[in-house]
Design a protein around this motif. Sequence first.
Motif, PDB file in Angstrom:
ATOM      1  N   LEU A 941       0.826  -1.199   0.000  1.00 31.09           N
ATOM      2  CA  LEU A 941       0.000   0.000   0.000  1.00 31.09           C
ATOM      3  C   LEU A 941       0.865   1.256   0.000  1.00 31.09           C
ATOM      4  O   LEU A 941       0.522   2.272  -0.613  1.00 31.09           O
ATOM      5  CB  LEU A 941      -0.923  -0.014   1.219  1.00 31.09           C
ATOM      6  CG  LEU A 941      -2.091   0.966   1.205  1.00 31.09           C
ATOM      7  CD1 LEU A 941      -2.983   0.722  -0.002  1.00 31.09           C
ATOM      8  CD2 LEU A 941      -2.880   0.835   2.489  1.00 31.09           C
ATOM      9  N   ILE A 942       2.002   1.188   0.684  1.00 29.21           N
ATOM     10  CA  ILE A 942       2.915   2.328   0.675  1.00 29.21           C
ATOM     11  C   ILE A 942       3.488   2.529  -0.724  1.00 29.21           C
ATOM     12  O   ILE A 942       3.674   3.661  -1.188  1.00 29.21           O
ATOM     13  CB  ILE A 942       4.033   2.109   1.699  1.00 29.21           C
ATOM     14  CG1 ILE A 942       3.431   1.988   3.100  1.00 29.21           C
ATOM     15  CG2 ILE A 942       5.060   3.219   1.635  1.00 29.21           C
ATOM     16  CD1 ILE A 942       4.443   1.715   4.163  1.00 29.21           C
ATOM     17  N   ILE A 943       3.764   1.416  -1.419  1.00 25.28           N
ATOM     18  CA  ILE A 943       4.246   1.529  -2.794  1.00 25.28           C
ATOM     19  C   ILE A 943       3.183   2.202  -3.665  1.00 25.28           C
ATOM     20  O   ILE A 943       3.489   3.114  -4.455  1.00 25.28           O
ATOM     21  CB  ILE A 943       4.591   0.138  -3.344  1.00 25.28           C
ATOM     22  CG1 ILE A 943       5.575  -0.597  -2.407  1.00 25.28           C
ATOM     23  CG2 ILE A 943       5.142   0.240  -4.744  1.00 25.28           C
ATOM     24  CD1 ILE A 943       6.895   0.067  -2.267  1.00 25.28           C
ATOM     25  N   LEU A 944       1.936   1.753  -3.512  1.00 21.22           N
ATOM     26  CA  LEU A 944       0.857   2.337  -4.314  1.00 21.22           C
ATOM     27  C   LEU A 944       0.654   3.805  -3.988  1.00 21.22           C
ATOM     28  O   LEU A 944       0.306   4.608  -4.859  1.00 21.22           O
ATOM     29  CB  LEU A 944      -0.440   1.555  -4.074  1.00 21.22           C
ATOM     30  CG  LEU A 944      -0.464   0.112  -4.603  1.00 21.22           C
ATOM     31  CD1 LEU A 944      -1.735  -0.588  -4.159  1.00 21.22           C
ATOM     32  CD2 LEU A 944      -0.352   0.111  -6.116  1.00 21.22           C
ATOM     33  N   GLN A 945       0.814   4.167  -2.730  1.00 19.00           N
ATOM     34  CA  GLN A 945       0.622   5.559  -2.341  1.00 19.00           C
ATOM     35  C   GLN A 945       1.581   6.488  -3.084  1.00 19.00           C
ATOM     36  O   GLN A 945       1.236   7.616  -3.426  1.00 19.00           O
ATOM     37  CB  GLN A 945       0.824   5.706  -0.840  1.00 19.00           C
ATOM     38  CG  GLN A 945       0.697   7.130  -0.345  1.00 19.00           C
ATOM     39  CD  GLN A 945       1.610   7.400   0.823  1.00 19.00           C
ATOM     40  OE1 GLN A 945       2.320   6.506   1.268  1.00 19.00           O
ATOM     41  NE2 GLN A 945       1.592   8.616   1.308  1.00 19.00           N
ATOM     42  N   ASN A 946       2.809   5.993  -3.348  1.00 17.62           N
ATOM     43  CA  ASN A 946       3.802   6.818  -4.021  1.00 17.62           C
ATOM     44  C   ASN A 946       3.737   6.721  -5.537  1.00 17.62           C
ATOM     45  O   ASN A 946       4.276   7.582  -6.229  1.00 17.62           O
ATOM     46  CB  ASN A 946       5.213   6.419  -3.557  1.00 17.62           C
ATOM     47  CG  ASN A 946       5.498   6.847  -2.138  1.00 17.62           C
ATOM     48  OD1 ASN A 946       5.934   7.958  -1.901  1.00 17.62           O
ATOM     49  ND2 ASN A 946       5.234   5.964  -1.196  1.00 17.62           N
ATOM     50  N   MET A 947       3.096   5.689  -6.061  1.00 18.18           N
ATOM     51  CA  MET A 947       3.094   5.485  -7.503  1.00 18.18           C
ATOM     52  C   MET A 947       1.736   5.746  -8.151  1.00 18.18           C
ATOM     53  O   MET A 947       1.658   5.818  -9.380  1.00 18.18           O
ATOM     54  CB  MET A 947       3.547   4.052  -7.837  1.00 18.18           C
ATOM     55  CG  MET A 947       4.949   3.712  -7.340  1.00 18.18           C
ATOM     56  SD  MET A 947       5.506   2.074  -7.867  1.00 18.18           S
ATOM     57  CE  MET A 947       5.696   2.335  -9.640  1.00 18.18           C
ATOM     58  N   SER A 953      -5.096   4.787  -4.105  1.00 18.99           N
ATOM     59  CA  SER A 953      -4.581   4.409  -2.789  1.00 18.99           C
ATOM     60  C   SER A 953      -5.715   4.247  -1.791  1.00 18.99           C
ATOM     61  O   SER A 953      -5.716   3.310  -0.982  1.00 18.99           O
ATOM     62  CB  SER A 953      -3.588   5.467  -2.302  1.00 18.99           C
ATOM     63  OG  SER A 953      -2.516   5.600  -3.208  1.00 18.99           O
ATOM     64  N   ARG A 954      -6.722   5.173  -1.828  1.00 21.05           N
ATOM     65  CA  ARG A 954      -7.831   5.073  -0.895  1.00 21.05           C
ATOM     66  C   ARG A 954      -8.656   3.817  -1.170  1.00 21.05           C
ATOM     67  O   ARG A 954      -9.108   3.139  -0.256  1.00 21.05           O
ATOM     68  CB  ARG A 954      -8.721   6.309  -0.995  1.00 21.05           C
ATOM     69  CG  ARG A 954      -9.857   6.301   0.041  1.00 21.05           C
ATOM     70  CD  ARG A 954     -10.879   7.399  -0.176  1.00 21.05           C
ATOM     71  NE  ARG A 954     -10.284   8.715  -0.059  1.00 21.05           N
ATOM     72  CZ  ARG A 954     -10.106   9.535  -1.084  1.00 21.05           C
ATOM     73  NH1 ARG A 954     -10.461   9.156  -2.308  1.00 21.05           N
ATOM     74  NH2 ARG A 954      -9.581  10.725  -0.897  1.00 21.05           N
ATOM     75  N   GLN A 955      -8.823   3.493  -2.436  1.00 19.45           N
ATOM     76  CA  GLN A 955      -9.598   2.304  -2.774  1.00 19.45           C
ATOM     77  C   GLN A 955      -8.938   1.042  -2.219  1.00 19.45           C
ATOM     78  O   GLN A 955      -9.591   0.194  -1.608  1.00 19.45           O
ATOM     79  CB  GLN A 955      -9.738   2.207  -4.297  1.00 19.45           C
ATOM     80  CG  GLN A 955     -10.471   0.964  -4.772  1.00 19.45           C
ATOM     81  CD  GLN A 955     -10.463   0.840  -6.273  1.00 19.45           C
ATOM     82  OE1 GLN A 955      -9.980   1.723  -6.972  1.00 19.45           O
ATOM     83  NE2 GLN A 955     -10.995  -0.256  -6.771  1.00 19.45           N
ATOM     84  N   HIS A 956      -7.641   0.918  -2.417  1.00 17.57           N
ATOM     85  CA  HIS A 956      -6.940  -0.269  -1.917  1.00 17.57           C
ATOM     86  C   HIS A 956      -6.812  -0.243  -0.410  1.00 17.57           C
ATOM     87  O   HIS A 956      -6.873  -1.292   0.244  1.00 17.57           O
ATOM     88  CB  HIS A 956      -5.560  -0.367  -2.560  1.00 17.57           C
ATOM     89  CG  HIS A 956      -5.597  -0.739  -4.015  1.00 17.57           C
ATOM     90  ND1 HIS A 956      -5.879   0.171  -5.011  1.00 17.57           N
ATOM     91  CD2 HIS A 956      -5.398  -1.929  -4.636  1.00 17.57           C
ATOM     92  CE1 HIS A 956      -5.838  -0.438  -6.181  1.00 17.57           C
ATOM     93  NE2 HIS A 956      -5.550  -1.721  -5.990  1.00 17.57           N
ATOM     94  N   ALA A 957      -6.655   0.951   0.161  1.00 15.75           N
ATOM     95  CA  ALA A 957      -6.579   1.049   1.615  1.00 15.75           C
ATOM     96  C   ALA A 957      -7.903   0.666   2.255  1.00 15.75           C
ATOM     97  O   ALA A 957      -7.934   0.015   3.311  1.00 15.75           O
ATOM     98  CB  ALA A 957      -6.179   2.464   2.020  1.00 15.75           C
ATOM     99  N   THR A 958      -9.000   1.054   1.626  1.00 18.33           N
ATOM    100  CA  THR A 958     -10.316   0.667   2.150  1.00 18.33           C
ATOM    101  C   THR A 958     -10.496  -0.833   2.118  1.00 18.33           C
ATOM    102  O   THR A 958     -10.993  -1.443   3.076  1.00 18.33           O
ATOM    103  CB  THR A 958     -11.404   1.351   1.326  1.00 18.33           C
ATOM    104  OG1 THR A 958     -11.213   2.776   1.370  1.00 18.33           O
ATOM    105  CG2 THR A 958     -12.781   1.014   1.862  1.00 18.33           C
ATOM    106  N   LEU A 959     -10.064  -1.442   1.039  1.00 25.55           N
ATOM    107  CA  LEU A 959     -10.173  -2.894   0.920  1.00 25.55           C
ATOM    108  C   LEU A 959      -9.339  -3.596   1.993  1.00 25.55           C
ATOM    109  O   LEU A 959      -9.793  -4.551   2.633  1.00 25.55           O
ATOM    110  CB  LEU A 959      -9.728  -3.317  -0.484  1.00 25.55           C
ATOM    111  CG  LEU A 959      -9.946  -4.773  -0.877  1.00 25.55           C
ATOM    112  CD1 LEU A 959     -11.420  -5.140  -0.804  1.00 25.55           C
ATOM    113  CD2 LEU A 959      -9.399  -5.042  -2.268  1.00 25.55           C
TER     114      LEU A 959
END
Length: 1161
Positions: A941-947, A953-959
Motif C-alpha cells: 500500500l505504501i508503494i501504491l501511495q507513491n506510484m 490508494s484510498r480504494q486499496h486502503a479501504t479494501l
Amino acid sequence: MYFLSGWPKRLLCPLGSPAEAPFHVQSDPQRTFFAVLAPARLSIWYSRPSVLIVTYKEPAKSSSQFGSYKQAEWRPDSTMIAVSTANGYILFFHITSTRGDKYLYEPVYPKGSPQMKGTPHFKEEQCAPALNLEMKKILDLQAPIMSLQSVLEDLLVATSDGLLHLIHWEGMTNGRKAINLCTVPFSVDLQSSRAGSFLGFADVHIRDMEYCATLDGFAVVFNDGKVGFITPVSSRFTAEQLHGVWPQDVVDGTCVAVNNKYRLMAFGCASGSVQVYTIDNTTGAMQLSHKLELTAKQYPDIWNKTGAVKLVRWSPDNSVVIVTWEYGGLSLWSVFGAQLICTLGGDFAYRSDGTKKDPLKINSMSWGAEGYHLWVISGFGSQNTENESDSKSIVKQPGILLFQFIKSALTVNPCMNNQEQVLLQGEDRLYLNCGEASQSQNPRSSSAHSDHRTRREKSPFAGGGLESQSLSTLLGHRHWHVVQISSTYLESNWPIRFSAIDKLGQNIAVVGKFGFAHYSLLTKKWKLFGNITQEQNMIVTGGLAWWNDFIVLACYNISDRQEELRVYLRTSNLDNAFAHVTKTQAETLLLSVFRDMVIVFRADCSICLYSIERKSDGPNAAGIQVLQEVSMSRYIPHPFLVVSVTLTSVSTENGITLKMPQQARDAESIMLNLAGQLIMMQRDRSGPQIREKDSNPNQRKLLPFCPPVVLAQSVENVWTTCRANKQKRHLLEALWLSCGGAGMKVWLPLFPRDHRKPHSFLSQRIMLPFHINIYPLAVLFEDALVLGAVNDTLLYDSLYSRNSAREQLEVLFPFCVVERTSQIYLHHILRQLLVRNLGEQALLLAQSCATLPYFPHVLELMLHEVLEEEATSREPIPDPLLPTVAKFITEFPLFLQTVVHCARKTEYALWNYLFAAVGNPKDLFEECLMAQDLDTAASYLIILQNMEVPAVSRQHATLLFNTALEQGKWDLCRHMIRFLKAIGSGESETPPSTPTAQEPSSSGGGFEFFRNRSISLSQSADSVPASKFSLQKTLSMPSGPSGKRWSKDSDCAENMYIDMMLWRHARRLLEEVRLKDLGCFAAQLGFELISWLCKERARAARVDNFVLALKRLHKDFLWPLPIIPASSVSSPFKNGKYRTGDIGFVLLIQKLFAPNVMFFC
C-alpha cells in the motif's frame, strides 16, 4: 588472517641526544635478536623479553671517517652483523657469548618451587643471553652503499657506482671481481636469451634489492624507478652468467620485498601502490599478479595523498604483507591482495572529537618470531618529549614500538581447512568461535564419533539426515572464547607455532618450540608431558591434526635423529609409551587428515597416504599403515612452495556418474596448493576396476593418480568437507577457494534434475567467482555461511588532556580488538548460475536451502543487488538479469514479501524499473489479499501511495482496512486509520512524479523505458512530495489503544469516511450477535460504543430472534446453556396457546435476556 591486538608497546631506549635516536631495525634469521641502528650506535635487543642486551658506540674519530650507520644485515647463523656506513664502508661485527654461565634477566621463583628445575636448556630458553659485540673487519668499497643482502655464505652489496660486490662474511672478496650492471643484459623474458639490451646510461645503480631463494635470483629496483629480476643462468655468479628481465610498464619503483613461498615480488611505487609480480614458468617473463592500492571508495580523502611507498615487508609465514608510505600510515594485506588493516581511516586517523591525527610515520620495521610482533622505528611526530628548561620547546624524537598481532591457524597449519570453527592464535592465548563445550554437542558433530568405523559399515551418504549445527554455537555472539595457553608450557617452548581444534570444537592442541600440549574445553585443563625430557626431545615439523580422540603429528626425534609420524590418545597420559610411532623416510612439511586416512607431504617432494584405525587392545590404541606413495618431483620445483595438501572426495565427475556408489565417499583426489596455484590429481579409473568385495580393505591396492591439472590461480585457502547430505549435495560436494583480493570461488557440481542421465557434452562442474566483504576463515557448508574476523577499534583519548607535552600511546592509537563476523554467500552463487543460464541448477540449490532461517534474506539480497546494478547503470544493458531473477523468485512462496521488502529498502527512483520486471504493484497487492497476507499487503500500500493517485490508494486502503477489521488485525487497523487520514490531508488527483518520461509498455515486457533510465539519476528522493515519505514513517510507528484517537469536533470528509466504515463494521457485528468481537473492536480502536448503541437502539441493536441471539451469545463467550427448573414446567399462563415445555423456555429467555435488552435501550 592477521589482526592487530590491543595497544602497541613502547620500548625504553637509553637516554641520549636526539641525534642518537634509532632509525633502523633488522631481525636475525631466527627472529630472536634485533639489531637497532643509530647514527653512531649499534644495539642488540632480545625478543622475549624485549630487552636491550649490548650496545656498541662508535668513537667520534672513527665515526667521522666511516660516516653514520645506514643499514644492517645478519649472517644466517646469527654470529655476525654487517653494517654499512655513509662513506662506503662495511663494518663486520662478531657476536660472541660471555664466558661462563652468565645470563641477563634471570627469572626468580619462590623458595621451594619445583618449577623448571628439571628442564633441560633452562637458561637458554628463559634468560636473555649476555653477549659481546666486537668489530672484527672493515671493508672500504669506495662508493656509497645502497643495499645489503645476505646470500647463503656470502654478502651481496650494491653500490652507487653501479657495481655488485659478492663479499665473503669474513670480509674478503675471494678474488671475485665486482659486476658492473651495465654489462648485464636485460630483456622482457628469458626466451630471447643473450639478445637482451643493456642498461643504457652510465649512472645506473640498484636502489633496493632482495634475494628470492625459490626463484634463484634477485628482485631489484634501480635508481631511475625501473624494476627487474636478475638471475644466474648457471651456478656461477659472474657478469657473463647473469641475465635480467624487467616489465616495461613500471618506471616509479621505490622498494621491493619478495615472498619465497608464493614466488612473488612486491614493488613499492611512487604513486602509492604496490605492484606484485611473479615469474612465468614457461617464458621467464615478469607477469603482474595483482596490485595493492587504496581506493577512492574506501578512503576518499587520502587515497591519492599517501606519497610514495616507503617500506614493504612480508610476514615470517609469507601469508601477509605490510606496507607503509612516505607521508605516514600502515596497511596490511593478504598474499593476493585482500586488505586486512589500514591506519589511514577510522579511529586510527581521527580523534574522538573529530579532529584529524598526524599519521604514524615509520622509518623502519621488522617482523618478530612467528609474526606475533612488529618492531617499528617510528618517525618524527609519533611521540613528543618536553624540554625541562623551556616548556615551549618541543623536541620530537623517534621511538621503538611493538605492535601485537594475532593470526589465523590457517596461516601455519592448513589442515584446519576442513573445520567449521574459526581458531586464532596469539602469543600466549587462543581465540575460538565455538563457544562453550557444552553447547558444541550437536547432531552434526556427533557423526565424528563414528569415524573410526570401517567404510563398509557406513552408508554412502552418512549424515544425510542430520540437521545443521546450531548456529547459536557458531554465530551466537561477537565475543570469542579465549583460552590462555599454559604458562608452564610457554616458559620453555615459546613461541607457539601450530594449533588445531577437533571437529567437535571441544579440544585444542598447540605446538611450540618443542613438544606439544592439548586442552579440553570440557574440563578446562591443560595436559602436558609428564616427562619433560620427552617433550624437549621432539620438534613438530609438519603441523598436527585431530582424528577423533587422537592427535596425529609429524615430528623429528632429536635423540634418534629420525623423522617420525606419531599418534597420541587424548584421554591417556601424554607420554611416548602411549603413542603409536611410525618412522618416515624424509622430513614431513605438511599433514592433513581425511576420514580414516592421513596424507603427508615430505621434503623429497613426495606424498604419502596412510590409513589410521583404532585398536581395542594395548596402550597404543591407534595404528597407522602406509597405503600409497606418490612422487611429485616432476611437478614441484621446490618443496617449500607447497602451501597446503589435502585429500578430498571432489572429482570432475559427480556422484551420480560414478560406477560404484561407494566411490562417492572415497578419497577421489589430492588438492595441492603450489605457490597459489591449485592443482588437482584424481584417481585414474580408465583401467580395470578392483571390486571391493574381492579385496581386503586393509591390503587392497589403491588406484594410481592421474597427472595433475590446474584448477585455479591466486589461491590462499581451500575448504572442503568429508560429510555427505542428499538434501544439500551442491554445497557439500563443492570446493571453496579464497583468492585474496579477487574474493572467493566455488567449484560447484552440476546435477541433472530427477537423477536423469547427464549429457556427455556438458560439464559436470563449474567454477563460480564471487566477492564478499569479509576475509574468510571458515565455511559452514550446510548453512551457506562464511565465518571470519574483523578488527574493531576503541578510542580512549578523551581520558587524557590534549595539552600534555608527552602524548600517551592511548592517545596516539586506538585500542584494537578482534570481533567475529559472518556473511551469507548463497545469493552470489544463485546469481552466477542465473547469469550462465543455469536456472535449473539454481532452483535445485535454492530449494535445498529453503529451510534456512535467513533464506528470505538471501532472495532479497539477490534481487536488491541486481536492481541497484542495472537500474543505476549509465550504459544500456543488452541482456538484463532482473527479469530472470524476478521469474526465479516467483518459484518460492516468499515472492511477494521479497519484492516489497526490496522495494522498501530501495530508492523511489528505482521502483518503476523494479515493478516493470516483477509485475504491477496493484496486482501484487491483490495477490496478498487473496493469500490473507495483510502485513505484506500493507507494505504494498505504501508503494501504491507513491506510484498512484490518491483515489487508487484510498480504494486499496479501504479494501485492506475492511479485511483487517474482519480478521481482527487491530494494530494494522490503527495504522490504516492514520493512513487514510493522511491521504485525505494531502489529497491530489494528479499522480506523483515518476523518475521516467514514459510508462513501461506491457507488450514489450516492460523494458522499453530502460533506454532513458539515465534520467533517473538526476531525480532524487527530494522530488517526491514530503507528505508521501512522512506517511511511510507514520505508518511504521507503533501505537497502543487510545480512547481518544481523533478530535470529536473534526468534521472533515475523511474522518466521516472512516467513521462510516467503522459504523458499518460495528453494525454487522451487532447484527450477527458477535458481542465479544464488538467489544474487542471498540476497546482496540477507541470506538464510542455507548453513543453508537443509543443511535442504533431501534435498528441494529434490536433483537428479533431471542433464541438465536442467546445461543450465539453463549457460544461466543463459551458459557454453558441454562438448565430449566422443574417448577417452571407446569406454570400456568393467561392464554393457553403454548405447550408446557415451550412456555417455560420462553419465560426463562425473557428473564435472562431482559438485562441485555435494557442495556441496548
